[in-house]
Design an enzyme around this catalytic site. Structure first.
Site, mmCIF file in Angstrom:
data_model
loop_
_atom_site.group_PDB
_atom_site.id
_atom_site.type_symbol
_atom_site.label_atom_id
_atom_site.label_comp_id
_atom_site.label_asym_id
_atom_site.label_seq_id
_atom_site.Cartn_x
_atom_site.Cartn_y
_atom_site.Cartn_z
ATOM 1 N N LYS A 95 -12.164 103.505 -2.719
ATOM 2 C CA LYS A 95 -10.932 103.628 -1.937
ATOM 3 C C LYS A 95 -10.001 102.498 -2.331
ATOM 4 C CE LYS A 95 -8.280 105.254 1.309
ATOM 5 N NZ LYS A 95 -7.217 105.416 0.255
ATOM 6 N N GLN A 116 -10.438 94.668 -3.478
ATOM 7 C CA GLN A 116 -10.551 95.819 -2.568
ATOM 8 C C GLN A 116 -11.992 96.013 -2.073
ATOM 9 O OE1 GLN A 116 -7.334 97.694 -2.583
ATOM 10 N NE2 GLN A 116 -8.048 98.314 -0.583
ATOM 11 N N LYS A 131 -9.223 100.907 -7.496
ATOM 12 C CA LYS A 131 -7.772 100.725 -7.608
ATOM 13 C C LYS A 131 -7.298 101.449 -8.857
ATOM 14 C CE LYS A 131 -4.400 98.467 -5.524
ATOM 15 N NZ LYS A 131 -4.268 98.107 -4.113
ATOM 16 N N ASP A 171 0.539 101.710 -3.277
ATOM 17 C CA ASP A 171 0.601 100.255 -3.477
ATOM 18 C C ASP A 171 2.023 100.004 -3.994
ATOM 19 O OD1 ASP A 171 -1.374 97.756 -3.572
ATOM 20 O OD2 ASP A 171 -0.112 97.570 -5.333
ATOM 21 N N ASN A 246 7.216 98.094 1.542
ATOM 22 C CA ASN A 246 6.491 98.668 2.675
ATOM 23 C C ASN A 246 5.837 97.593 3.548
ATOM 24 O OD1 ASN A 246 3.401 99.601 3.414
ATOM 25 N ND2 ASN A 246 4.977 101.052 4.054
ATOM 26 N N SER A 387 -5.873 103.861 6.396
ATOM 27 C CA SER A 387 -6.179 104.951 5.456
ATOM 28 C C SER A 387 -7.520 105.586 5.809
ATOM 29 C CB SER A 387 -6.251 104.415 4.026
ATOM 30 O OG SER A 387 -4.968 104.323 3.452
HETATM 31 P P1 NDP Z 1 6.479 97.966 -2.407
HETATM 32 O O1 NDP Z 1 6.643 98.536 -3.759
HETATM 33 O O2 NDP Z 1 6.860 98.775 -1.223
HETATM 34 O O3 NDP Z 1 7.269 96.580 -2.290
HETATM 35 C C1 NDP Z 1 7.000 95.522 -3.154
HETATM 36 C C2 NDP Z 1 7.947 94.380 -2.849
HETATM 37 O O4 NDP Z 1 7.542 93.236 -3.601
HETATM 38 C C3 NDP Z 1 9.375 94.679 -3.248
HETATM 39 O O5 NDP Z 1 10.249 93.965 -2.445
HETATM 40 C C4 NDP Z 1 9.411 94.164 -4.686
HETATM 41 O O6 NDP Z 1 10.709 93.838 -5.154
HETATM 42 C C5 NDP Z 1 8.543 92.929 -4.595
HETATM 43 N N1 NDP Z 1 7.895 92.713 -5.890
HETATM 44 C C6 NDP Z 1 7.062 93.558 -6.544
HETATM 45 N N2 NDP Z 1 6.677 93.068 -7.734
HETATM 46 C C7 NDP Z 1 7.297 91.885 -7.832
HETATM 47 C C8 NDP Z 1 7.299 90.888 -8.826
HETATM 48 N N3 NDP Z 1 6.591 91.026 -9.966
HETATM 49 N N4 NDP Z 1 8.026 89.771 -8.580
HETATM 50 C C9 NDP Z 1 8.750 89.637 -7.429
HETATM 51 N N5 NDP Z 1 8.773 90.561 -6.458
HETATM 52 C C10 NDP Z 1 8.071 91.659 -6.651
HETATM 53 O O7 NDP Z 1 4.950 97.511 -2.321
HETATM 54 P P2 NDP Z 1 4.073 97.185 -1.025
HETATM 55 O O8 NDP Z 1 4.924 96.600 0.038
HETATM 56 O O9 NDP Z 1 3.256 98.369 -0.732
HETATM 57 O O10 NDP Z 1 3.080 96.074 -1.610
HETATM 58 C C11 NDP Z 1 3.359 94.680 -1.520
HETATM 59 C C12 NDP Z 1 2.072 93.891 -1.680
HETATM 60 O O11 NDP Z 1 1.160 94.250 -0.632
HETATM 61 C C13 NDP Z 1 1.299 94.130 -2.984
HETATM 62 O O12 NDP Z 1 0.636 92.940 -3.345
HETATM 63 C C14 NDP Z 1 0.257 95.173 -2.586
HETATM 64 O O13 NDP Z 1 -0.856 95.147 -3.437
HETATM 65 C C15 NDP Z 1 -0.085 94.664 -1.192
HETATM 66 N N6 NDP Z 1 -0.698 95.620 -0.275
HETATM 67 C C16 NDP Z 1 -0.110 96.829 -0.016
HETATM 68 C C17 NDP Z 1 -0.681 97.687 0.892
HETATM 69 C C18 NDP Z 1 -0.043 98.973 1.279
HETATM 70 O O14 NDP Z 1 -0.573 99.641 2.157
HETATM 71 N N7 NDP Z 1 1.090 99.351 0.713
HETATM 72 C C19 NDP Z 1 -1.961 97.365 1.537
HETATM 73 C C20 NDP Z 1 -2.458 96.040 1.247
HETATM 74 C C21 NDP Z 1 -1.837 95.223 0.360
HETATM 75 P P3 NDP Z 1 11.475 94.874 -6.127
HETATM 76 O O15 NDP Z 1 11.802 96.059 -5.275
HETATM 77 O O16 NDP Z 1 12.668 94.131 -6.603
HETATM 78 O O17 NDP Z 1 10.510 95.208 -7.230
HETATM 79 O O1 2IT Z 2 -4.226 96.918 -1.404
HETATM 80 C C1 2IT Z 2 -4.463 97.796 -0.549
HETATM 81 O O2 2IT Z 2 -5.314 97.639 0.336
HETATM 82 C C2 2IT Z 2 -3.681 99.038 -0.601
HETATM 83 N N1 2IT Z 2 -2.792 99.173 -1.429
HETATM 84 C C3 2IT Z 2 -3.988 100.159 0.352
HETATM 85 C C4 2IT Z 2 -5.178 100.950 -0.120
HETATM 86 C C5 2IT Z 2 -5.467 102.201 0.664
HETATM 87 O O3 2IT Z 2 -6.368 102.920 0.207
HETATM 88 O O4 2IT Z 2 -4.858 102.471 1.694
#
Ligand code: NDP
Ligand code: 2IT
Length: 455
Positions: A95, A116, A131, A171, A246, A387
């Site tokens: 997952k 993860q 992943k 992600d 997100n 999830s």
């Molecule tokens: P999104 O794509 O929704 O948002 C990512 C954000 O981070 C954007 O503001 C983006 O800016 C910025 N960003 C991405 N890459 C870079 C970079 N290389 N340098 C600077 N800024 C960057 O992703 P999420 O919000 O889903 O994910 C954010 C983090 O949370 C990640 O590390 C992800 O692995 C982690 N995560 C996500 C989960 C989920 O459920 N979505 C669960 C657990 C962890 P820009 O738009 O300019 O690229």
């Molecule tokens: O990093 C994370 O935990 C996620 N991007 C969410 C994974 C999931 O299966 O909901």
């Protein structure tokens, strides 16, 4: 084994990881960070070294790499690379999310998959670790282009996943739109409505309420639990949240619900400083509905808002006293200098909404300054936990209310915080959430691996 013999053993396994996975620096960093906590566990549990659990846990069960050809709106052919790393299935089907970002390499996916495994164990729910992703960049692409890419990606991926096998989700760069196209193509190829094969679906077609909010909300709940150990709360606190995707958006919303003020957020091009507090509705509309840049927020809100393209978001802490920092963007986005700036500002707590956003030096800086520090595998587990709740709803063909699902998420985060805290206490490191999370997560997976034999 004595602690020093255990440390030597762990180091020898780490050396093998380095030689076996050359150049995969993010993966090395993630393994090193977990291994740093494990000497006392290996001491207490000779069965872990006897059954080579450490060596096995660093080797993915399966790694899939594939070509993803697609055609853009001008009839040009593009080739991207797709990945799925099925890391560990001791506790349940693999997952974990899919990341679409030009920086994605195999080593990126392996670091995320490795994290993860332990994060998913900490949720207490039956999910293994995996992943995936691609170096495809959804930015600037039309919806049709994203759809064609997702269809091509799933045309290969579909043969490797399933509700009992491997369950992807979103992600970075993969949100509701991408999940829709991916699920649609899976359904078409398999001729089955297998809702539980992917999570983060739309509410009208098998998705869970509160999944969109879950990671950000969960990280704030985790921070709240940490603050409560020192009789503090978010009420009246100043907060910085990096990113505006997100995770960041819903972290901002939850901080505000708890009485805090978020004075800064960012994207990969710049940061906004809003001393009056970020307007969540405006930022959400700009980022989610319009897919625009955060600079747009500064332009539209006006007033005292500043948009900055130089320096990191964290430098706002030089001008405004910051109580809580929530890095919610990407790996290694908060370095030792940023950590020192936050410590000098009087930061009380840091909870990682992103995966591995703090560099190792930054983590040590926070810990030395006695800042409450919640590592990603604990603090951002609310997303994958919800999830798993989506998978439960799909398996029972049910659909829960927002209130009920959010309550389940809150209970999971509070229980997770307690178990990490108790493990840190038990191993003589009270308040060390890094030790607590690594040891507890590792032990849960290691025990299951031993019970299931050498596989
Ligand atoms: P999104 O794509 O929704 O948002 C990512 C954000 O981070 C954007 O503001 C983006 O800016 C910025 N960003 C991405 N890459 C870079 C970079 N290389 N340098 C600077 N800024 C960057 O992703 P999420 O919000 O889903 O994910 C954010 C983090 O949370 C990640 O590390 C992800 O692995 C982690 N995560 C996500 C989960 C989920 O459920 N979505 C669960 C657990 C962890 P820009 O738009 O300019 O690229
Ligand atoms: O990093 C994370 O935990 C996620 N991007 C969410 C994974 C999931 O299966 O909901």
């Amino acid at each position: 084994m004595s602690t020093s013999t255990s440390a030597k053993f762990i180091n020898s396994v780490y050396q093998t990881v380095l030689t076996r996975n050359p150049g995969e620096t993010e993966f090395h960093q993630a393994v090193h960070e977990v291994f740093e906590s494990l000497a006392p566990v290996i001491d207490r549990h000779p069965e872990y070294s006897e059954s080579a659990v450490l060596q096995r846990i660093c080797e993915p069960e399966r790694q899939i790499i594939f070509r993803v050809p697609w055609i853009d709106d001008h009839n040009r052919v593009h080739i991207n690379r797709g990945f799925r790393v099925q890391f560990n299935s001791a506790l349940g089907p693999y997952k974990g999310g899919l990341r679409f970002h030009p920086s994605v390499l195999l080593g990126t996916v392996k670091f995320l998959g490795f994290e993860q495994i332990f994060k998913n164990a900490l949720t207490g729910l039956p999910i293994g670790g995996g992943k995936g992703g691609s170096d495809f960049d959804p930015k600037g692409k039309s919806d049709r282009e994203v759809m064609r890419f997702c269809q091509s990606f799933m045309t290969e991926l579909h043969r490797h996943i399933g509700q009992y096998v491997d369950v992807p989700a979103g992600d970075i760069g993969v949100g509701g739109r991408e999940i829709g196209y991916l699920f649609g193509q899976y359904k078409r190829l398999t001729n089955a409505y297998e809702s539980g094969v992917i999570t983060g679906k739309g509410i009208g077609w098998g998705g869970s309420r509160a999944r969109t909010e879950a990671t950000g909300y969960g990280a704030v709940i985790f921070a709240q639990e940490m603050l409560a150990t020192r009789d503090q709360s978010f009420d009246g606190r100043k907060v910085l949240v990096s990113g505006s995707g997100n995770v960041a958006l819903y972290a901002i919303q939850k901080v505000q619900q708890l009485g805090g003020t978020v004075v800064g957020a960012s994207d990969s091009q710049g940061a906004v400083y809003d001393p009056d507090g970020i307007d969540f509705d405006l930022l959400r509309q700009i980022k989610e509905d319009e897919r625009a840049r955060i600079s747009e927020y500064a332009e539209r809100k006006g007033g005292r808002v500043q948009y900055r393209t130089s320096g990191s978001l964290w430098s706002i802490a030089k001008e405004e006293q910051i109580d809580v920092a929530l890095p919610c963007a990407t790996q290694n986005e908060l370095n030792a200098e940023d950590a020192r700036t936050l410590v000098n500002s009087g930061v009380q707590a840091v909870a990682e909404g992103a995966n591995m956003p703090s560099t190792p030096d930054a983590v040590h800086t926070f810990q030395k300054a006695n800042v409450l520090f919640g590592p990603g595998k604990a603090a951002n587990a609310g997303g994958v936990a919800t999830s798993a709740l989506e998978m439960q709803q799909n398996a029972s063909r049910d659909s829960w209310t927002f209130e009920y699902t959010e309550q389940r998420l809150t209970d999971i985060m509070k229980r997770l915080h307690r178990s990490v805290q108790q493990t840190a206490d038990e191993y003589g490191h009270p308040g060390d959430y890094v030790m607590g999370a690594n040891i507890h997560g590792f032990s849960l997976v290691a025990d299951a691996m031993i019970a299931q034999g050498v596989i």
